[in-house]
Write a protein that holds these residues in place. Sequence first.
Motif, PDB file in Angstrom:
ATOM      1  N   LEU A  63      48.636  39.264  51.692  1.00  0.00           N
ATOM      2  CA  LEU A  63      49.005  40.283  50.715  1.00  0.00           C
ATOM      3  C   LEU A  63      48.325  40.018  49.379  1.00  0.00           C
ATOM      4  N   GLU A  64      48.315  38.773  48.939  1.00  0.00           N
ATOM      5  CA  GLU A  64      47.659  38.456  47.670  1.00  0.00           C
ATOM      6  C   GLU A  64      46.178  38.824  47.719  1.00  0.00           C
ATOM      7  N   PHE A  65      45.541  38.520  48.847  1.00  0.00           N
ATOM      8  CA  PHE A  65      44.137  38.908  48.997  1.00  0.00           C
ATOM      9  C   PHE A  65      43.998  40.428  48.961  1.00  0.00           C
ATOM     10  N   GLY A  66      44.912  41.120  49.656  1.00  0.00           N
ATOM     11  CA  GLY A  66      44.866  42.578  49.660  1.00  0.00           C
ATOM     12  C   GLY A  66      45.003  43.160  48.268  1.00  0.00           C
ATOM     13  N   MET A  67      45.882  42.579  47.449  1.00  0.00           N
ATOM     14  CA  MET A  67      46.063  43.062  46.077  1.00  0.00           C
ATOM     15  C   MET A  67      44.799  42.832  45.247  1.00  0.00           C
ATOM     16  N   ALA A  68      44.158  41.690  45.449  1.00  0.00           N
ATOM     17  CA  ALA A  68      42.911  41.425  44.732  1.00  0.00           C
ATOM     18  C   ALA A  68      41.813  42.380  45.194  1.00  0.00           C
ATOM     19  N   TYR A  69      41.737  42.599  46.487  1.00  0.00           N
ATOM     20  CA  TYR A  69      40.708  43.484  47.046  1.00  0.00           C
ATOM     21  C   TYR A  69      40.944  44.936  46.631  1.00  0.00           C
ATOM     22  N   ALA A  70      42.213  45.310  46.484  1.00  0.00           N
ATOM     23  CA  ALA A  70      42.562  46.685  46.119  1.00  0.00           C
ATOM     24  C   ALA A  70      42.031  47.058  44.742  1.00  0.00           C
ATOM     25  N   GLN A  71      41.741  46.068  43.906  1.00  0.00           N
ATOM     26  CA  GLN A  71      41.213  46.336  42.565  1.00  0.00           C
ATOM     27  C   GLN A  71      39.702  46.572  42.567  1.00  0.00           C
ATOM     28  N   GLU A  72      39.121  46.606  43.782  1.00  0.00           N
ATOM     29  CA  GLU A  72      37.703  46.913  43.961  1.00  0.00           C
ATOM     30  C   GLU A  72      36.801  45.991  43.145  1.00  0.00           C
ATOM     31  N   PRO A  73      36.979  44.681  43.299  1.00  0.00           N
ATOM     32  CA  PRO A  73      36.165  43.749  42.508  1.00  0.00           C
ATOM     33  C   PRO A  73      34.738  43.668  43.032  1.00  0.00           C
ATOM     34  N   SER A  74      33.846  43.223  42.165  1.00  0.00           N
ATOM     35  CA  SER A  74      32.488  42.900  42.601  1.00  0.00           C
ATOM     36  C   SER A  74      32.352  41.393  42.815  1.00  0.00           C
ATOM     37  N   VAL A  75      33.243  40.612  42.172  1.00  0.00           N
ATOM     38  CA  VAL A  75      33.299  39.158  42.363  1.00  0.00           C
ATOM     39  C   VAL A  75      34.738  38.784  42.691  1.00  0.00           C
ATOM     40  N   LEU A  76      34.940  38.168  43.842  1.00  0.00           N
ATOM     41  CA  LEU A  76      36.277  37.799  44.301  1.00  0.00           C
ATOM     42  C   LEU A  76      36.354  36.283  44.450  1.00  0.00           C
ATOM     43  N   VAL A  77      37.236  35.653  43.685  1.00  0.00           N
ATOM     44  CA  VAL A  77      37.380  34.195  43.667  1.00  0.00           C
ATOM     45  C   VAL A  77      38.612  33.808  44.462  1.00  0.00           C
ATOM     46  N   LEU A  78      38.427  33.005  45.516  1.00  0.00           N
ATOM     47  CA  LEU A  78      39.509  32.642  46.422  1.00  0.00           C
ATOM     48  C   LEU A  78      39.755  31.138  46.366  1.00  0.00           C
ATOM     49  N   ASP A  79      40.944  30.750  45.928  1.00  0.00           N
ATOM     50  CA  ASP A  79      41.327  29.341  45.837  1.00  0.00           C
ATOM     51  C   ASP A  79      42.201  28.995  47.037  1.00  0.00           C
ATOM     52  N   GLU A  80      41.646  28.226  47.978  1.00  0.00           N
ATOM     53  CA  GLU A  80      42.365  27.800  49.175  1.00  0.00           C
ATOM     54  C   GLU A  80      43.047  28.991  49.876  1.00  0.00           C
ATOM     55  N   PRO A  81      42.283  29.945  50.393  1.00  0.00           N
ATOM     56  CA  PRO A  81      42.877  31.146  50.983  1.00  0.00           C
ATOM     57  C   PRO A  81      43.708  30.910  52.227  1.00  0.00           C
ATOM     58  N   THR A  82      43.598  29.731  52.855  1.00  0.00           N
ATOM     59  CA  THR A  82      44.392  29.451  54.053  1.00  0.00           C
ATOM     60  C   THR A  82      45.323  28.258  53.865  1.00  0.00           C
ATOM     61  N   ALA A  83      45.611  27.883  52.633  1.00  0.00           N
ATOM     62  CA  ALA A  83      46.447  26.706  52.363  1.00  0.00           C
ATOM     63  C   ALA A  83      47.834  26.858  52.985  1.00  0.00           C
ATOM     64  N   GLY A  84      48.289  25.828  53.676  1.00  0.00           N
ATOM     65  CA  GLY A  84      49.635  25.804  54.239  1.00  0.00           C
ATOM     66  C   GLY A  84      49.812  26.610  55.497  1.00  0.00           C
ATOM     67  N   MET A  85      48.743  27.106  56.087  1.00  0.00           N
ATOM     68  CA  MET A  85      48.848  27.962  57.269  1.00  0.00           C
ATOM     69  C   MET A  85      48.623  27.182  58.558  1.00  0.00           C
ATOM     70  N   GLY A  86      49.218  27.702  59.639  1.00  0.00           N
ATOM     71  CA  GLY A  86      48.914  27.215  60.971  1.00  0.00           C
ATOM     72  C   GLY A  86      47.596  27.817  61.436  1.00  0.00           C
ATOM     73  N   ARG A  87      47.124  27.388  62.591  1.00  0.00           N
ATOM     74  CA  ARG A  87      45.829  27.833  63.081  1.00  0.00           C
ATOM     75  C   ARG A  87      45.784  29.336  63.330  1.00  0.00           C
ATOM     76  N   GLU A  88      46.845  29.923  63.879  1.00  0.00           N
ATOM     77  CA  GLU A  88      46.833  31.353  64.172  1.00  0.00           C
ATOM     78  C   GLU A  88      46.694  32.178  62.897  1.00  0.00           C
ATOM     79  N   ASP A  89      47.487  31.828  61.862  1.00  0.00           N
ATOM     80  CA  ASP A  89      47.391  32.539  60.585  1.00  0.00           C
ATOM     81  C   ASP A  89      46.022  32.327  59.942  1.00  0.00           C
ATOM     82  N   THR A  90      45.502  31.110  60.055  1.00  0.00           N
ATOM     83  CA  THR A  90      44.187  30.816  59.484  1.00  0.00           C
ATOM     84  C   THR A  90      43.112  31.686  60.114  1.00  0.00           C
ATOM     85  N   GLU A  91      43.139  31.817  61.432  1.00  0.00           N
ATOM     86  CA  GLU A  91      42.154  32.637  62.127  1.00  0.00           C
ATOM     87  C   GLU A  91      42.272  34.103  61.720  1.00  0.00           C
TER      88      GLU A  91
END
Length: 248
Positions: A154-182
Amino acid sequence: MSGLVVEDVKKTYAGFAALGGVSIQAEKGSCLAVVGPNGAGKSTLFAIISGQTRPDSGRVLVNGADVTRLKPDARSARGLSRTFQVARLFNTFTVRESVVAAIQAAHRRGRWTGDPLKNAELRERSAAVLDLVRMGPVADRLVRELTQGQRKRLEFGMAYAQEPSVLVLDEPTAGMGREDTETVMEVLNDAKSSSEDLMVLLTAHDMDVIFGLADRLVVMAQGKVLLEGEPKEVANHPTVAEVYLGRR
């Protein structure tokens, strides 16, 4: 230059050089990953790029515009969005309300009037974002009820919804299991392929994520850039493979 440019950025805390002159650049349509051990300076670099911290010297440019002295909201208006290692969300909002709010934030002049959830254009735009991040089935669920993986998407979706040209992602899969990470990796790859103008900068400890997403890789150590190149080239460097990627 379209994309992101960091020029000779330096930052010192109480005599400690967190960044000792870092320069990186990435053009639109690319994904650049920054890796390195704890204390390498990655967090300081990301904070400076996104406006949470001001450098002692050096510049940050987004699509050719100098944003070094701009606050985060002003950088967002210039096309830079960021996610955090711990997702920053409104727990009392629904998933759909969160995305709609992000879309509205990107259009500060009040393009829409009345109830935003009843606006056909906003609902259509938010539905497209929710489909991208695989959140359509839980669109009306409260944010506080989401799993860790759902919150990060959801956080990624909110960032993407702002139509950025530069998107900075800090640990986008932190704390996730393998299924969520994939799932998150699929979402990010879909986002990359859906926009030729989007430049993604990310850092992660999961090297499968790094090699699954990045076109180029920057390795940092002690506040400086140690090596930069294509992921396979960097991974096969003896020092990097042994010390920084944990391979022998």
